[in-house]
Design an enzyme around this catalytic site. Sequence first.
Site, PDB file in Angstrom:
ATOM      1  N   ASP A 122       0.850  -1.196   0.000  1.00 22.78           N
ATOM      2  CA  ASP A 122       0.000   0.000   0.000  1.00 22.78           C
ATOM      3  C   ASP A 122       0.887   1.248   0.000  1.00 22.78           C
ATOM      4  O   ASP A 122       0.779   2.104   0.887  1.00 22.78           O
ATOM      5  CB  ASP A 122      -0.946  -0.038   1.208  1.00 22.78           C
ATOM      6  N   PHE A 126      -8.677  -5.623  -5.751  1.00 23.38           N
ATOM      7  CA  PHE A 126      -9.710  -4.645  -6.101  1.00 23.38           C
ATOM      8  C   PHE A 126     -11.012  -4.945  -5.346  1.00 23.38           C
ATOM      9  O   PHE A 126     -12.019  -4.305  -5.588  1.00 23.38           O
ATOM     10  CB  PHE A 126      -9.942  -4.622  -7.615  1.00 23.38           C
ATOM     11  N   LYS A 127     -10.954  -5.923  -4.474  1.00 21.41           N
ATOM     12  CA  LYS A 127     -12.153  -6.282  -3.678  1.00 21.41           C
ATOM     13  C   LYS A 127     -13.409  -6.087  -4.524  1.00 21.41           C
ATOM     14  O   LYS A 127     -14.324  -5.326  -4.178  1.00 21.41           O
ATOM     15  CB  LYS A 127     -12.224  -5.481  -2.393  1.00 21.41           C
ATOM     16  N   SER A 169       2.485 -16.610  13.529  1.00 19.21           N
ATOM     17  CA  SER A 169       2.435 -17.980  14.047  1.00 19.21           C
ATOM     18  C   SER A 169       1.005 -18.404  14.364  1.00 19.21           C
ATOM     19  O   SER A 169       0.602 -19.530  14.048  1.00 19.21           O
ATOM     20  CB  SER A 169       3.352 -18.152  15.260  1.00 19.21           C
TER      21      SER A 169
HETATM   22  O1  O7M Z   1      -0.412  -5.114   7.402  1.00 22.48           O
HETATM   23  P1  O7M Z   1      -1.306  -3.916   7.185  1.00 22.48           P
HETATM   24  O2  O7M Z   1      -2.332  -3.772   8.225  1.00 22.48           O
HETATM   25  O3  O7M Z   1      -0.536  -2.660   6.938  1.00 22.48           O
HETATM   26  O4  O7M Z   1      -2.066  -4.168   5.785  1.00 22.48           O
HETATM   27  C1  O7M Z   1      -3.016  -5.166   5.629  1.00 22.48           C
HETATM   28  C2  O7M Z   1      -3.402  -5.274   4.196  1.00 22.48           C
HETATM   29  O5  O7M Z   1      -4.369  -6.301   4.072  1.00 22.48           O
HETATM   30  C3  O7M Z   1      -4.048  -4.021   3.620  1.00 22.48           C
HETATM   31  O6  O7M Z   1      -3.712  -3.959   2.247  1.00 22.48           O
HETATM   32  C4  O7M Z   1      -5.526  -4.265   3.779  1.00 22.48           C
HETATM   33  O7  O7M Z   1      -6.277  -3.606   2.784  1.00 22.48           O
HETATM   34  C5  O7M Z   1      -5.594  -5.783   3.570  1.00 22.48           C
HETATM   35  N1  O7M Z   1      -6.711  -6.465   4.246  1.00 22.48           N
HETATM   36  C6  O7M Z   1      -6.899  -6.328   5.600  1.00 22.48           C
HETATM   37  O8  O7M Z   1      -6.125  -5.682   6.292  1.00 22.48           O
HETATM   38  N2  O7M Z   1      -7.964  -6.948   6.175  1.00 22.48           N
HETATM   39  C7  O7M Z   1      -8.844  -7.706   5.491  1.00 22.48           C
HETATM   40  O9  O7M Z   1      -9.751  -8.264   6.070  1.00 22.48           O
HETATM   41  C8  O7M Z   1      -8.644  -7.889   4.133  1.00 22.48           C
HETATM   42  C9  O7M Z   1      -7.539  -7.318   3.538  1.00 22.48           C
HETATM   43  C10 O7M Z   1      -7.271  -7.730   2.215  1.00 22.48           C
HETATM   44  O10 O7M Z   1      -6.189  -7.845   1.723  1.00 22.48           O
HETATM   45  O11 O7M Z   1      -8.329  -8.120   1.534  1.00 22.48           O
HETATM   46  C11 O7M Z   1      -8.157  -8.789   0.381  1.00 22.48           C
END
Ligand code: O7M
Length: 242
Positions: A29, A78-79, A196
């Site tokens: 991101d 892209f959910k 884990s």
């Molecule tokens: O490790 P983070 O929290 O910085 O990032 C987590 C990534 O996973 C971020 O790109 C979120 O959009 C995605 N994500 C979630 O955090 N929670 C979800 O339930 C689902 C997603 C995801 O990737 O959905 C496909």
Amino acid sequence: MRFPKTLFYPHPMPHGAMKIESGLVLALDVTERSRALEVVRKVAPRLDAVKVGYPTVLACGASIIGELAREAYVLCDFKVADIPNTNRLIAAEAFKAGAKGIISHAFPGRDSLAAVVEEAGKHGGEVFAVTEMSHPGALDFMAGKAEDMARLARQVGAHGIIAPATRPERVRALRAIVGELKIISPGVGAQGGTASAAISAGADAIIVGRSLYESPDPAEAAARLASEVHRARKNAVSEEGK
Ligand code: O7M
């Protein structure tokens, strides 16, 4: 508990399927192109996939998908959550841009998710369906339907699901439903989950964003997480043998 593969793969595994090795998926991101590519190049040897979504694609343009595809398996987040025709169009563009997998919501229903799976099939790509999300708000609506969405993912031939590392017990419950479909789990690190716990509960891989791309040494952070995944898998195998 092991499941026969054929029972759960109505659609054959595509040639370019995500290989589960390190168990690490980077959530990229990052909105600045050069930094996005720099992070990926540093951690690529440790990754099973790079997940890229709206923040990066809106900031950098869809061409970033193709650039990342030179470094790793690209999973487009892209959910997807629309009517079947629109879903098909979105999926087609993601695969044409270089994605090997796409993430779709399951909640819009059977026809919508099936449309993504069908389009992915034309491109040899994979589909991961979101079941229960990792944030607290997922308990408002999603959690109550997560099992149904996991069943739907299997029935329409999706290749995997997304389940929350922040609630390992939910990963375990969803694993019992999806059999050998891949489970990839976000929520490790910044959201409080651990690699884990997610792996022990049945996840194949974890999705990690900020703990990797905000780390002063992303390569070292990736190596550490990959070792944690490795240890959790070994422990799970020895537990199974008892
Ligand atoms: O490790 P983070 O929290 O910085 O990032 C987590 C990534 O996973 C971020 O790109 C979120 O959009 C995605 N994500 C979630 O955090 N929670 C979800 O339930 C689902 C997603 C995801 O990737 O959905 C496909």
